[in-house]
Design a protein around this motif. Structure first.
Motif, PDB file in Angstrom:
ATOM      1  N   GLY A  53     -21.900  -8.399   2.356  1.00 18.65           N
ATOM      2  CA  GLY A  53     -23.207  -8.563   1.729  1.00 18.65           C
ATOM      3  C   GLY A  53     -23.140  -8.317   0.236  1.00 18.65           C
ATOM      4  O   GLY A  53     -23.688  -9.079  -0.562  1.00 18.65           O
ATOM      5  N   PHE A  54     -22.444  -7.262  -0.167  1.00 22.78           N
ATOM      6  CA  PHE A  54     -22.324  -6.955  -1.586  1.00 22.78           C
ATOM      7  C   PHE A  54     -21.544  -8.036  -2.322  1.00 22.78           C
ATOM      8  O   PHE A  54     -21.923  -8.457  -3.425  1.00 22.78           O
ATOM      9  N   ALA A  55     -20.454  -8.505  -1.732  1.00 22.91           N
ATOM     10  CA  ALA A  55     -19.647  -9.547  -2.377  1.00 22.91           C
ATOM     11  C   ALA A  55     -20.465 -10.823  -2.561  1.00 22.91           C
ATOM     12  O   ALA A  55     -20.440 -11.444  -3.633  1.00 22.91           O
ATOM     13  N   GLU A  56     -21.216 -11.203  -1.536  1.00 21.05           N
ATOM     14  CA  GLU A  56     -22.032 -12.406  -1.653  1.00 21.05           C
ATOM     15  C   GLU A  56     -23.168 -12.215  -2.652  1.00 21.05           C
ATOM     16  O   GLU A  56     -23.500 -13.122  -3.410  1.00 21.05           O
ATOM     17  N   LEU A  57     -23.747 -11.027  -2.677  1.00 22.73           N
ATOM     18  CA  LEU A  57     -24.797 -10.732  -3.651  1.00 22.73           C
ATOM     19  C   LEU A  57     -24.240 -10.838  -5.071  1.00 22.73           C
ATOM     20  O   LEU A  57     -24.864 -11.435  -5.957  1.00 22.73           O
ATOM     21  N   PHE A  58     -23.059 -10.282  -5.289  1.00 21.62           N
ATOM     22  CA  PHE A  58     -22.433 -10.302  -6.612  1.00 21.62           C
ATOM     23  C   PHE A  58     -22.119 -11.731  -7.050  1.00 21.62           C
ATOM     24  O   PHE A  58     -22.440 -12.136  -8.174  1.00 21.62           O
ATOM     25  N   VAL A  59     -21.497 -12.509  -6.192  1.00 21.71           N
ATOM     26  CA  VAL A  59     -21.138 -13.885  -6.532  1.00 21.71           C
ATOM     27  C   VAL A  59     -22.395 -14.736  -6.703  1.00 21.71           C
ATOM     28  O   VAL A  59     -22.513 -15.521  -7.648  1.00 21.71           O
ATOM     29  N   GLY A  60     -23.358 -14.577  -5.793  1.00 24.52           N
ATOM     30  CA  GLY A  60     -24.603 -15.328  -5.902  1.00 24.52           C
ATOM     31  C   GLY A  60     -25.353 -15.010  -7.182  1.00 24.52           C
ATOM     32  O   GLY A  60     -25.880 -15.900  -7.855  1.00 24.52           O
ATOM     33  N   ALA A  61     -25.389 -13.726  -7.549  1.00 25.65           N
ATOM     34  CA  ALA A  61     -26.063 -13.326  -8.790  1.00 25.65           C
ATOM     35  C   ALA A  61     -25.354 -13.916 -10.002  1.00 25.65           C
ATOM     36  O   ALA A  61     -26.006 -14.390 -10.937  1.00 25.65           O
ATOM     37  N   ALA A  62     -24.029 -13.910  -9.987  1.00 23.26           N
ATOM     38  CA  ALA A  62     -23.281 -14.485 -11.103  1.00 23.26           C
ATOM     39  C   ALA A  62     -23.582 -15.977 -11.249  1.00 23.26           C
ATOM     40  O   ALA A  62     -23.833 -16.469 -12.356  1.00 23.26           O
ATOM     41  N   ILE A  63     -23.585 -16.684 -10.133  1.00 23.32           N
ATOM     42  CA  ILE A  63     -23.883 -18.120 -10.174  1.00 23.32           C
ATOM     43  C   ILE A  63     -25.322 -18.353 -10.635  1.00 23.32           C
ATOM     44  O   ILE A  63     -25.591 -19.209 -11.484  1.00 23.32           O
ATOM     45  N   TYR A  64     -26.246 -17.576 -10.094  1.00 18.06           N
ATOM     46  CA  TYR A  64     -27.658 -17.723 -10.460  1.00 18.06           C
ATOM     47  C   TYR A  64     -27.880 -17.435 -11.946  1.00 18.06           C
ATOM     48  O   TYR A  64     -28.567 -18.185 -12.641  1.00 18.06           O
TER      49      TYR A  64
END
Length: 135
Positions: A53-64
């Motif tokens: 969850g944290f990894a996806e949140l981090f990558v998603g936030a970076a992309i966003y």
């Protein structure tokens, strides 16, 4: 710090996310059932649920955050939306992972080759669209 004018965050994020999707899809097509096993392992481990969850949140936030919302740029809007969806999914994973992964296991069991093929297609489209912007 100002970004280099030659740096295109939309092109880079689409190319890298697309390349990632293509690579994992090829791995899943080479070894059917891998994704089901991986999701089962995550479902059984609260620590992996939190880390994923944290990894996806981090990558998603970076992309966003790196992609602008530009209504004249379809790829930029797609990438911004994907980043937002990744963040939303990450929060769901961390909040109700037991329910979420049970639902995914049913989908993955039914589509052992379907999900990887869709992932391969979407990844190739993203990577191709991103690389075209470098030309």
């Amino acid at each position: 710090m100002e970004l280099d004018s030659a740096f295109d965050p939309v092109a880079w994020s689409a190319t890298l996310l697309g390349a990632f999707a293509v690579a994992v899809a090829i791995g899943a097509l080479r070894q059917p059932g891998t994704w089901s096993k991986m999701v089962l392992e995550i479902e059984e481990s609260p620590a992996l649920q939190l880390l994923c969850g944290f990894a996806e949140l981090f990558v998603g936030a970076a992309i966003y955050l790196i992609n602008p919302w530009d209504s004249s740029d379809l790829l930029a809007m797609v990438m911004k939306a994907l980043g937002g969806l990744m963040m939303a999914e990450a929060l769901v994973v961390m909040a109700i992972s037991d329910l979420y992964f049970q639902a995914w296991l049913k989908n993955l069991a039914a589509m052992k080759r379907g999900w990887p093929l869709v992932t391969l297609l979407v990844g190739a489209l993203l990577a191709g669209a991103g690389m075209l912007r470098f030309v």
